[in-house]
Design an enzyme around this catalytic site. Sequence first.
Site, short mmCIF file in Angstrom:
data_model
loop_
_atom_site.label_atom_id
_atom_site.label_comp_id
_atom_site.label_asym_id
_atom_site.label_seq_id
_atom_site.Cartn_x
_atom_site.Cartn_y
_atom_site.Cartn_z
N ARG A 1 9.21 -31.13 19.85
CA ARG A 1 9.08 -31.68 18.50
C ARG A 1 8.73 -30.59 17.47
NH1 ARG A 1 11.27 -34.47 21.27
NH2 ARG A 1 10.91 -36.66 21.78
N SER B 1 7.64 -42.73 16.11
CA SER B 1 6.43 -42.33 16.84
C SER B 1 5.45 -41.64 15.90
CB SER B 1 6.79 -41.40 18.00
OG SER B 1 7.58 -42.07 18.95
N GLU C 1 2.64 -36.77 14.81
CA GLU C 1 4.04 -36.34 14.72
C GLU C 1 4.54 -36.58 13.30
OE1 GLU C 1 8.29 -37.56 16.77
OE2 GLU C 1 6.50 -37.45 18.03
#
Length: 300
Positions: free
Chosen positions: A174, A223, A293
């Site tokens: 990520r 998320s 995130e």
Amino acid sequence: MTDDTRTRLVAALRGELRFNEPMARHTALKVGGPADFFAIPADPSDLQSLMAVILEMGMPYLVVGGGYNLLVRDGGFRGVVISLKQFCSMEKLPDNRLRAEAGSTNQQLVRFANGQGLTGLEFLSGIPGMVGGALSVNAGAHGRSVLELVESLTTLQGGKITVTFREDLRYGYRHLELKPGEIVLAAVFSLAAGDAEEIEGRIQGYLEHRRNSQRVGYPNAGSFFKNPEGKQAWRLIDEAGLRGCQIGGAQVSEVHTNFLVNRGGAMAADFLQLAQVIKSKVRERSGIDLEEEVRIVGVD
């Protein structure tokens, strides 16, 4: 904002420029105060002209795509928010390669690749947002990530357009390492030839999995927390007893606990407060520090 700032930005841009634009209109969470300026450049050269003025004036700026993985505070953004939604061209290249601009949606990319008989991108099926955002955070699912398939990346930084090839990209879970202020414009993907029916079957399988596990039914940013190494954020949140926990209009989804949803009338402050409760409770129970995130920007 001053009249001079407004005049210079208007003169620099062929595309659209809005003033005091509510960011709740442009974020998947449907929250966020006004941006001083909201610019929609017509093409990369238009963006270059705009960025020259922004950099010369030393103005803060923020690039947005589909508004996923983004939380704008209730006070909004003091500066220029730039939308790349007009950057949406895609083309097939020789040797099973495909080029897509940052404003193409992930689903347009998946469908275009399938239409060209190219396989490799199916795992993006059902992942919301735009290609630029997916590249910037190295989006992925099912053990795959998008930057694994990138042959080259086109970016704008300091007014200059640069192409960076795979061997020089630095990325991880990520994460894509970008220079300060660097903007992703497009990518070339290296794929493989495949059978259209088999590709479609995989697409439908991924979509069905996502419908079953992540159909949360309310506005959300995807998320909210990264998965700690060897752990699943949703499980840590669930084990902390936070499924359904609600502050104001923000709630931990009953369906997927790493999704924070807007049940109606939520403010950004509700999500920020709920996120702090989650981090505190997870740390208290498991000793693990969750990291967002979702990118958090703006003023309170």
